[in-house]
Write a protein that holds these residues in place. Sequence first.
Motif, PDB file in Angstrom:
ATOM      1  N   ALA A  82       0.814  -1.270  -0.032  1.00 50.68           N
ATOM      2  CA  ALA A  82       0.005  -0.251  -0.034  1.00 50.68           C
ATOM      3  C   ALA A  82       0.848   1.237  -0.107  1.00 50.68           C
ATOM      4  O   ALA A  82       0.513   2.319   0.043  1.00 50.68           O
ATOM      5  N   ARG A 130      -1.287  -4.396  -5.551  1.00 48.70           N
ATOM      6  CA  ARG A 130      -2.581  -3.940  -5.148  1.00 48.70           C
ATOM      7  C   ARG A 130      -3.844  -4.871  -5.972  1.00 48.70           C
ATOM      8  O   ARG A 130      -4.835  -4.980  -5.310  1.00 48.70           O
ATOM      9  N   THR A 185      -5.748  -5.591   2.120  1.00 49.77           N
ATOM     10  CA  THR A 185      -5.456  -4.437   3.268  1.00 49.77           C
ATOM     11  C   THR A 185      -6.081  -5.316   4.607  1.00 49.77           C
ATOM     12  O   THR A 185      -7.285  -5.886   4.349  1.00 49.77           O
ATOM     13  N   ASP A 220      -3.947   1.805   6.484  1.00 51.91           N
ATOM     14  CA  ASP A 220      -4.706   0.593   6.099  1.00 51.91           C
ATOM     15  C   ASP A 220      -3.878  -0.082   5.016  1.00 51.91           C
ATOM     16  O   ASP A 220      -3.770  -0.097   3.983  1.00 51.91           O
ATOM     17  N   SER A 278      -1.362  -3.013   3.374  1.00 53.49           N
ATOM     18  CA  SER A 278      -1.647  -4.292   2.606  1.00 53.49           C
ATOM     19  C   SER A 278      -0.887  -5.355   3.549  1.00 53.49           C
ATOM     20  O   SER A 278       0.219  -5.232   4.404  1.00 53.49           O
TER      21      SER A 278
END
Lengths: 460, 460
Positions: A74, A94, A116, A138, A140
């Motif tokens: 992230a 992602r 996440t 938040d 990953s």
Amino acid sequence: MTAQGAEQVIGSLRNILGDRIVTSMSVREHHSRDISRFPPVLPDAVVFPRTEEEVVQIVRLCAEHRVPVVPVGATSSLDGHIIPVRGGITINMREMNQIREIRPEDMLAVVEPGVTRKQLNTALRDTGLTFPIDPGADASIGGMAATRASGTTAVRYGTMRENVMALRVVTPDGTVIWTGSRAKKSSTGYDLTHLYVGSEGTLGIITEVTVRLHPIPEKVSSAICTFPDVKSAVEAVIAAVQYGIPVARVEFLDETAIGAVNSYSKLNLKVAPTLFFEFTGTPAWAAEQAQIAEEITASCGGTGFQWSTDADERNRLWQARHDLLWAARALQPGFDIYTGDVCVPISRLAESIVAAREDMDASHLKGVVLGHVGDGNYHTLYLIDPNKPEDYAEAERLADRLVERALAVGGTASGEHGLGLGKLKFMRKEHGAAVDIMKRIKQALDPLGIMNPGKMGQEG
Amino acid sequence: MTAQGAEQVIGSLRNILGDRIVTSMSVREHHSRDISRFPPVLPDAVVFPRTEEEVVQIVRLCAEHRVPVVPVGATSSLDGHIIPVRGGITINMREMNQIREIRPEDMLAVVEPGVTRKQLNTALRDTGLTFPIDPGADASIGGMAATRASGTTAVRYGTMRENVMALRVVTPDGTVIWTGSRAKKSSTGYDLTHLYVGSEGTLGIITEVTVRLHPIPEKVSSAICTFPDVKSAVEAVIAAVQYGIPVARVEFLDETAIGAVNSYSKLNLKVAPTLFFEFTGTPAWAAEQAQIAEEITASCGGTGFQWSTDADERNRLWQARHDLLWAARALQPGFDIYTGDVCVPISRLAESIVAAREDMDASHLKGVVLGHVGDGNYHTLYLIDPNKPEDYAEAERLADRLVERALAVGGTASGEHGLGLGKLKFMRKEHGAAVDIMKRIKQALDPLGIMNPGKMGQEG
């Protein structure tokens, strides 16, 4: 960096990934930096694989052409981890964001690395279980595993070190391996899971993570208590942990932090060294924990112990704690934050925090001190004028002094933010000759040196 | 084995160690075997170092002359770990038995590797803290770290994996390194502590262990409950753990095991699949846990839930559980015990235990099934006539079937006994291509292959 090799890799990857290999300046720039002070470096391309097989193909091509590979989650890491200092291909994970399996009976979940933590907890909603590791962002779960992340709940649940059961990893030659198992313990073979957890993308690319889940507690309550000084606050934490109270969180905020929180979050907390507690369990047990904590804090000089089972009040308090970064920033609008992060034996925590505060007071920089004190992990936030290089230099000087003091008392240069580029220079001082063992492992597992080069496994 | 090299090493070591290098046949024979079925192999000599510096000198000499080095602790490992299959020098660590430091505030102790767990707990008597890992035998803490030991309390406290904070290690070239720190968490560098924990003496020699300590609970209570079948017993355990009851121990005994215990320990337990629980905490919380457990066991078909806070009664019950090995042995006097050990995802535990029992019932061997069921770890004890090779072969066949079934459901070939010589053959099946990574690590860290050769890091 072999520019020619990168071009060949990019050409071949277009055939495999289509528009999921991107060479536009805006995307490359986005992947050239983080919030750290380190100068941005552009990757040659950014790829967005959707399957492990695509990761294998990417890595094999990069190995063939000796092109660096930098995996990112992230992109919320803080200390230069994801900067592709030698260019090459940045793999953004992602789009590998499927939750593959949730097994409530075994209290585990199997996720792709781009999932996440909030996404996983949403999916767990009806199971009575939770994935409690909370680094704030938040992040990953692949990135959290790669950086051995933790946060406010580590005092109760441990860090990613304790909560990753198994991994799938694409090694630097494009082989897929798995580590660990779904059994809660094992005595067979070298512990590769723990070797990859915290390796910051320098030994391979995580393509699947099996994490432990925990029961959602029946009752959550919180308390807040102020102290005449840092020492008495830390003594209260030591006594509570020694007593065996399984506090879910216990956070320290210094006076400046409380002032910032009051102002930013419209609270009216007493401006003093303060502990925020969270207790969980059955209603009776959570209440008993709070009662014991009240006795302990009082015996250590704490006053104004306020216990609350009201969810709104609790959320408001913890939201204020979570917003501390923004609250600190608001102390000097337009300024940036430079973060310090060390972890010390808890017996040395009070003196460490006091010294950090004294350093700050003697400096021209403003800042706050806060800590996940149950673990001995604390942070400093220094406010710096982004237009003044001397502010950066001063913040770095102060943060380095934290580290020097932490190492002098048997602590570590980073409690949870990781090595990245910022802490490489302390490796020899912290780990001594063990650094040579780390280098041998890096050399044995990534002989071409293509995995996130210039980071862990080398010296700064 | 280079017999000539060993002679030179022995000659040089006499100058350093005097009468702490022993070549008498009785001492060599004592270090040639364990209780496993593997044929004994004599070491060329056994040494008893008292300092890390002596270990360094021993290892340097062995490296120079390419002589194998096998470190041993209390010699209580079960599966051939300590057999010096290529001869060489066995290093018995029992004289490195000083407790170097106890730090109650940091809840840690620093010990030499020959310190036993009981010795440490005796030294902790006045601190309110305990080192709870309990593999049954009074093992040395160095050996427990080397084999990633656990036991009945792992469901609550984890294994040595979770309880070793830091190590000092003499590497195969005689360098001293340290791993980890005194901080509770860290994000700097590869996790070498976990690499050496469980490496069974194949990567280096542990010369110091820093272990976590835990508060002695205010109250300990126990309970016992019988079930109509294995499945309902395991379901009760799953429900209790999912509920979040922090059981300190939960042990399963099958009907045959209960029969053996009744007879050996003069008890009068109902002969049925049985769970032994232990609850700890404040008096109120321990009582509440027992009450919740009673409700859960009842809802799973459990009957006769008996809860006791009486220390004598509890000790009698747990002593009976601890004596199960002897109780099983008494089923056929003069027979030996062959032990099975696997760990499975807890959702597959009931079927695994049922299959193990069915295999046993279909065999000519008698035996019992027991388990640390909160972890999914269970054992089989097969009674074998030491004069009948066919009994050994049959026990091995049955124990191997446990492993095959465990691996088929995502479990592991050994929950806590380790690889030794017995489980090497399953490495490829359990770990796949990760075995090649382990071999690379072994090669990188012990290029001469002198550390406990023929064990982990090689294939069987």
